[in-house]
Design an enzyme around this catalytic site. Structure first.
Site, PDB file in Angstrom:
ATOM      1  CG  HIS A 101      -1.739  -1.043   1.585  1.00  0.00           C
ATOM      2  ND1 HIS A 101      -1.284  -2.207   2.173  1.00  0.00           N
ATOM      3  CD2 HIS A 101      -3.079  -1.187   1.438  1.00  0.00           C
ATOM      4  CE1 HIS A 101      -2.306  -3.028   2.361  1.00  0.00           C
ATOM      5  NE2 HIS A 101      -3.409  -2.438   1.929  1.00  0.00           N
ATOM      6  CG  ASP A 104       1.915  -0.832   3.367  1.00  0.00           C
ATOM      7  OD1 ASP A 104       1.231  -0.574   4.365  1.00  0.00           O
ATOM      8  OD2 ASP A 104       1.538  -1.570   2.436  1.00  0.00           O
ATOM      9  CD  GLU A 232      -7.833  -8.602   0.024  1.00  0.00           C
ATOM     10  OE1 GLU A 232      -7.724  -8.870   1.232  1.00  0.00           O
ATOM     11  OE2 GLU A 232      -6.886  -8.165  -0.668  1.00  0.00           O
ATOM     12  CD  GLU A 268      -6.891 -11.646   4.088  1.00  0.00           C
ATOM     13  OE1 GLU A 268      -6.953 -11.778   5.334  1.00  0.00           O
ATOM     14  OE2 GLU A 268      -6.702 -10.546   3.525  1.00  0.00           O
ATOM     15  CG  HIS A 271     -10.649 -10.946   4.037  1.00  0.00           C
ATOM     16  ND1 HIS A 271     -10.278  -9.982   3.121  1.00  0.00           N
ATOM     17  CD2 HIS A 271     -10.030 -10.591   5.200  1.00  0.00           C
ATOM     18  CE1 HIS A 271      -9.489  -9.090   3.700  1.00  0.00           C
ATOM     19  NE2 HIS A 271      -9.320  -9.448   4.960  1.00  0.00           N
ATOM     20  CG  ASP A 296      -4.158 -11.043  -0.025  1.00  0.00           C
ATOM     21  OD1 ASP A 296      -3.456 -11.012  -1.043  1.00  0.00           O
ATOM     22  OD2 ASP A 296      -4.573 -10.013   0.541  1.00  0.00           O
ATOM     23  CG  ASP A 307      -8.646 -10.837   8.932  1.00  0.00           C
ATOM     24  OD1 ASP A 307      -8.199 -11.961   8.689  1.00  0.00           O
ATOM     25  OD2 ASP A 307      -8.629  -9.907   8.109  1.00  0.00           O
ATOM     26  CG  ASP A 309      -4.356 -10.785   8.601  1.00  0.00           C
ATOM     27  OD1 ASP A 309      -5.080 -11.396   7.805  1.00  0.00           O
ATOM     28  OD2 ASP A 309      -4.464  -9.561   8.815  1.00  0.00           O
ATOM     29  CG  ASP A 339      -2.938  -9.879   3.829  1.00  0.00           C
ATOM     30  OD1 ASP A 339      -2.281  -9.265   4.687  1.00  0.00           O
ATOM     31  OD2 ASP A 339      -4.097  -9.570   3.511  1.00  0.00           O
TER      32      ASP A 339
END
Length: 435
Positions: A101, A104, A232, A268, A271, A296, A307, A309, A339
């Protein structure tokens, strides 16, 4: 030149299944050929810049736990240092791609011009590093959810000035992605949803979201970007309801607004779980809709309900995901983006490398199992047998007929079908032979 952050860690190499070294590959040999293609070309791995380098180890109940030399990320000198470390890790892992992003990779200045200048500066800095390491850009995207200006959404915000700021930000990020040769551009609407219907005009917000997507597609063609536009899905968190809830919702939205041939879906795992689905379900549905784009790769803690991750570690789950990807023809411009983030207690540089090594091995082992199942053909044979009746001429003719004709046939032929076994347990045992 080494940054010193990964001192003592050698480039990761394939050592084979007997290796006990957490910093060597046991299953991922990038040159190994599966179904006629190199494993690296099948998997198309990417590192997520945000989790691996921008995230500081905070969560809703605790502050940062990672002490990195580029924190706080408040000026361009630290942004360049972060890039130095990132590309050093890409080289250690032999990563073909990364994703980012805008927020980032550059500091938040508080105004659009400053943010754009920082993004332009850091992407210029990325260029030579990408050439030196051979690491390409799988996709870029814009962070339209962290800053307080986006608390009520971006494209769906009731304030037109926020819409304008978001559109300008996406334009800058698309330019950066194009400049770096990115193969996709992703739109993730983390706050494109609502918290309460008491203050939400659903029709207007959905119309604005569609118009925003059309602008993105139009700009893609204007600048000659050859990559894929991806959206997404996510069901909630932080919103109560997000407009691109899952693959089915997203596919319906794209078709309604005439975007189905222009926008594909980035799926993802975490998700999918939040939406009450499996990873394989979302992938299989996107393939069936002709909208599969990229993934992802991560996992959720199934006891936590949110979530998390985490890096993937479930080979059977991942194998079934890759089965549907391979069955659908594999990745086009998409790939496997990690991700995923370290646990807050995993604070050492070695942990960051080892997490990716382990995840890459899980994916390699899973993809090889998926390929073996496809080549064996057992699941496909079971499907053909289950649906074999539909190949008969009278069954095909029925689809072109009407209810009255079907009723007459049932009466004339005395059709009285008996149920047939779905053989679920037999098929689950079949999958277990490969994983």
């Amino acid at each position: 030149m080494s940054t010193g952050f990964f001192d003592g860690i050698a480039p990761v190499r394939y050592a084979g299944p007997e290796s006990t070294d957490p910093l060597s590959f046991r299953h991922y040999d990038p040159e190994a050929r599966v179904m006629g293609r190199r494993l690296e070309d099948h998997l198309r791995f990417a590192v997520a810049y945000w989790h691996s380098f921008a995230w500081e180890g905070n969560d809703p109940f605790g502050g940062p736990t990672f002490v990195r030399p580029w924190h706080p990320q408040d000026e361009m000198g630290r942004a360049r240092m972060k890039a130095d470390v990132a590309f050093e890790m890409f080289a250690l892992l032999g990563q073909p791609f990364f994703c980012f992003h805008d927020a980032d990779v550059r500091p938040e200045t508080g105004d659009y011009a400053g943010n754009l200048a920082g993004l332009d500066e850091i992407t210029d800095y990325f260029g030579p590093k990408m050439e030196e390491t051979g690491t390409g850009l799988l996709w870029g995207t814009a962070n339209l959810f962290t800053h307080r200006r986006f608390m009520s959404g971006a494209a769906t915000n009731p304030d037109p000035d926020v819409f304008a700021f978001a559109a300008a930000t996406v334009k800058g990020c698309m330019d950066a992605t194009h400049k770096l040769g990115g193969q996709n551009y992703v739109l993730w609407g983390g706050r494109e949803g609502y918290e309460t219907l008491l203050n939400t005009d659903l029709e207007q917000e959905l119309d604005h979201l569609a118009r925003f997507l059309h602008m993105v597609v139009d700009y893609k063609h204007k600048i000659g970007f050859q990559g894929t536009i991806l959206i997404e899905p996510k069901p909630q968190e932080p919103t109560k309801h997000q407009y691109d809830y899952d693959v089915a919702t997203t596919a319906g939205f794209l078709r309604k607004h005439g975007l189905e041939s222009e926008v594909k879906i980035n799926i993802e795992c975490g998700h999918a779980v939040l939406a009450g689905h499996s990873f394989e379900h979302e992938i299989a549905l996107a393939v069936a809709e002709g909208m599969f784009g990229s993934i992802d790769m991560n996992r959720n803690d199934y006891q936590s309900g949110w979530d998390t991750d985490q890096f993937p570690n479930n080979v059977p789950e991942v194998a079934l995901a890759y089965y549907h990807i391979l069955k659908g023809g594999g990745f086009g411009t998409g790939g496997t983006n990690f991700d995923a983030k370290l646990r807050r207690q995993s604070i050492d540089p070695q942990d960051l490398v080892a997490a990716h090594v382990g995840a890459m091995d899980v994916c390699a082992r899973a993809l090889k199992a998926a390929a073996a199942m496809l080549e064996d053909g057992g699941l496909e044979q079971a499907l053909r047998e289950r649906y074999a009746g539909w190949s008969r001429p009278e069954a095909q003719a029925m689809l072109q007929g009407d209810l009255a004709a079907i009723q007459k046939r049932v009466l004339d032929e005395g059709i009285a079908p008996e149920p047939r076994s779905g053989r679920q347990e037999i098929l689950e045992a079949y999958v277990n032979r490969f994983v």
